[in-house]
Motif scaffolding. Structure first.
Motif, mmCIF file in Angstrom:
data_model
loop_
_atom_site.group_PDB
_atom_site.id
_atom_site.type_symbol
_atom_site.label_atom_id
_atom_site.label_comp_id
_atom_site.label_asym_id
_atom_site.label_seq_id
_atom_site.Cartn_x
_atom_site.Cartn_y
_atom_site.Cartn_z
ATOM 1 N N UNK A 11 -11.819 32.656 -53.686
ATOM 2 C CA UNK A 11 -11.168 32.683 -52.363
ATOM 3 C C UNK A 11 -12.045 31.991 -51.323
ATOM 4 N N UNK A 12 -13.347 32.229 -51.386
ATOM 5 C CA UNK A 12 -14.239 31.570 -50.426
ATOM 6 C C UNK A 12 -14.245 30.056 -50.625
ATOM 7 N N UNK A 13 -14.147 29.590 -51.875
ATOM 8 C CA UNK A 13 -14.110 28.144 -52.132
ATOM 9 C C UNK A 13 -12.860 27.522 -51.502
ATOM 10 N N UNK A 14 -11.724 28.201 -51.621
ATOM 11 C CA UNK A 14 -10.483 27.721 -51.011
ATOM 12 C C UNK A 14 -10.595 27.739 -49.491
ATOM 13 N N UNK A 15 -11.150 28.809 -48.972
ATOM 14 C CA UNK A 15 -11.317 28.944 -47.518
ATOM 15 C C UNK A 15 -12.288 27.890 -46.983
ATOM 16 N N UNK A 16 -13.321 27.594 -47.756
ATOM 17 C CA UNK A 16 -14.296 26.580 -47.358
ATOM 18 C C UNK A 16 -13.621 25.217 -47.170
ATOM 19 N N UNK A 17 -12.677 24.887 -48.039
ATOM 20 C CA UNK A 17 -11.937 23.627 -47.904
ATOM 21 C C UNK A 17 -11.115 23.610 -46.619
ATOM 22 N N UNK A 18 -10.508 24.743 -46.282
ATOM 23 C CA UNK A 18 -9.753 24.836 -45.028
ATOM 24 C C UNK A 18 -10.678 24.673 -43.826
ATOM 25 N N UNK A 19 -11.866 25.247 -43.927
ATOM 26 C CA UNK A 19 -12.842 25.127 -42.829
ATOM 27 C C UNK A 19 -13.303 23.678 -42.660
ATOM 28 N N UNK A 20 -13.395 22.933 -43.749
ATOM 29 C CA UNK A 20 -13.791 21.527 -43.654
ATOM 30 C C UNK A 20 -12.731 20.722 -42.900
ATOM 31 N N UNK A 21 -11.459 21.079 -43.083
ATOM 32 C CA UNK A 21 -10.375 20.386 -42.388
ATOM 33 C C UNK A 21 -10.256 20.831 -40.936
ATOM 34 N N UNK A 22 -10.676 22.072 -40.651
ATOM 35 C CA UNK A 22 -10.549 22.669 -39.315
ATOM 36 C C UNK A 22 -11.873 23.333 -38.932
ATOM 37 N N UNK A 23 -12.909 22.538 -38.656
ATOM 38 C CA UNK A 23 -14.250 23.095 -38.460
ATOM 39 C C UNK A 23 -14.403 24.026 -37.262
ATOM 40 N N UNK A 24 -13.482 24.043 -36.334
ATOM 41 C CA UNK A 24 -13.588 24.933 -35.178
ATOM 42 C C UNK A 24 -12.973 26.306 -35.405
ATOM 43 N N UNK A 25 -12.485 26.559 -36.619
ATOM 44 C CA UNK A 25 -11.823 27.829 -36.913
ATOM 45 C C UNK A 25 -12.803 28.985 -36.727
ATOM 46 N N UNK A 26 -12.368 30.012 -36.017
ATOM 47 C CA UNK A 26 -13.189 31.207 -35.815
ATOM 48 C C UNK A 26 -12.502 32.391 -36.469
ATOM 49 N N UNK A 27 -13.298 33.406 -36.850
ATOM 50 C CA UNK A 27 -12.759 34.552 -37.576
ATOM 51 C C UNK A 27 -13.122 35.879 -36.930
ATOM 52 N N UNK A 28 -12.152 36.745 -36.924
ATOM 53 C CA UNK A 28 -12.331 38.138 -36.540
ATOM 54 C C UNK A 28 -11.386 38.923 -37.437
ATOM 55 N N UNK A 29 -11.754 38.997 -38.706
ATOM 56 C CA UNK A 29 -10.919 39.566 -39.748
ATOM 57 C C UNK A 29 -11.597 40.796 -40.344
ATOM 58 N N UNK A 30 -10.867 41.623 -41.075
ATOM 59 C CA UNK A 30 -11.505 42.797 -41.694
ATOM 60 C C UNK A 30 -12.653 42.425 -42.638
ATOM 61 N N UNK A 31 -12.556 41.278 -43.314
ATOM 62 C CA UNK A 31 -13.582 40.870 -44.270
ATOM 63 C C UNK A 31 -14.471 39.734 -43.769
ATOM 64 N N UNK A 32 -14.339 39.343 -42.519
ATOM 65 C CA UNK A 32 -15.160 38.246 -42.045
ATOM 66 C C UNK A 32 -15.183 38.111 -40.539
ATOM 67 N N UNK A 33 -16.326 37.661 -40.052
ATOM 68 C CA UNK A 33 -16.538 37.497 -38.612
ATOM 69 C C UNK A 33 -17.286 36.199 -38.346
#
Length: 147
Positions: A84-106
């Motif tokens: 899941x982190x590998x998939x999310x990492x690809x999304x972050x590369x496309x959208x580097x300004x993405x910020x998180x305030x989620x139950x499993x990540x900040x």
């Protein structure tokens, strides 16, 4: 598989930012939790690291992660399966300004702290990682073994 939106922010319930929690489930604040102090920072030799680099947890255990960004760069703490982190990492590369305030990540700006309360409801090998582009590759990920 986890889907991630092209949105710049991914707070709880953000449209199109679906979550499948592979590493367990959000914790219950009314129940006891083991406190684990996590520090994220850059090193003098250019690496980016988490301390601890490995964590052992019992299946069913609830953990309160107290996360401190002792570095000079903004970082994030994302707790999930490696896949899941590998998939999310690809999304972050496309959208580097993405910020998180989620139950499993900040997202944790330099000099700031954050908390994640998590229940490890199933055994396996998981990780917490910084998915800001380039940070994972610089060494910013830790293994969580749930037995």
């Amino acid at each position: 598989m986890v889907g991630y939106a092209a949105a710049a922010s991914a707070g709880p319930g953000a449209p199109g930012h679906a979550h499948e929690f592979g590493a367990g489930e959000p914790g219950d604040a009314s129940k006891p939790a083991r406190l684990v102090l996590v520090t994220m920072r850059e090193t003098d030799d250019g690496k980016m690291v988490f301390f601890p680099s490995k964590l052992d947890v019992k299946a069913g255990e609830q953990v309160r992660f107290k996360i401190t960004n002792a570095g000079k760069a903004d970082h994030e703490f994302m707790l999930d399966t490696v896949e899941h982190n590998a998939t999310h990492k690809l999304a972050m590369e496309k959208h580097p300004g993405m910020e998180h305030d989620d139950p499993n990540g900040k997202s944790v700006p330099a000099g700031q702290t954050a908390d994640v309360l998590w229940k490890f409801s199933k055994p396996g090998t998981f990780e917490f990682a910084c998915l800001v582009p380039g940070h994972y590759e610089a060494g910013m990920h830790s293994t969580v073994i749930v037995r």
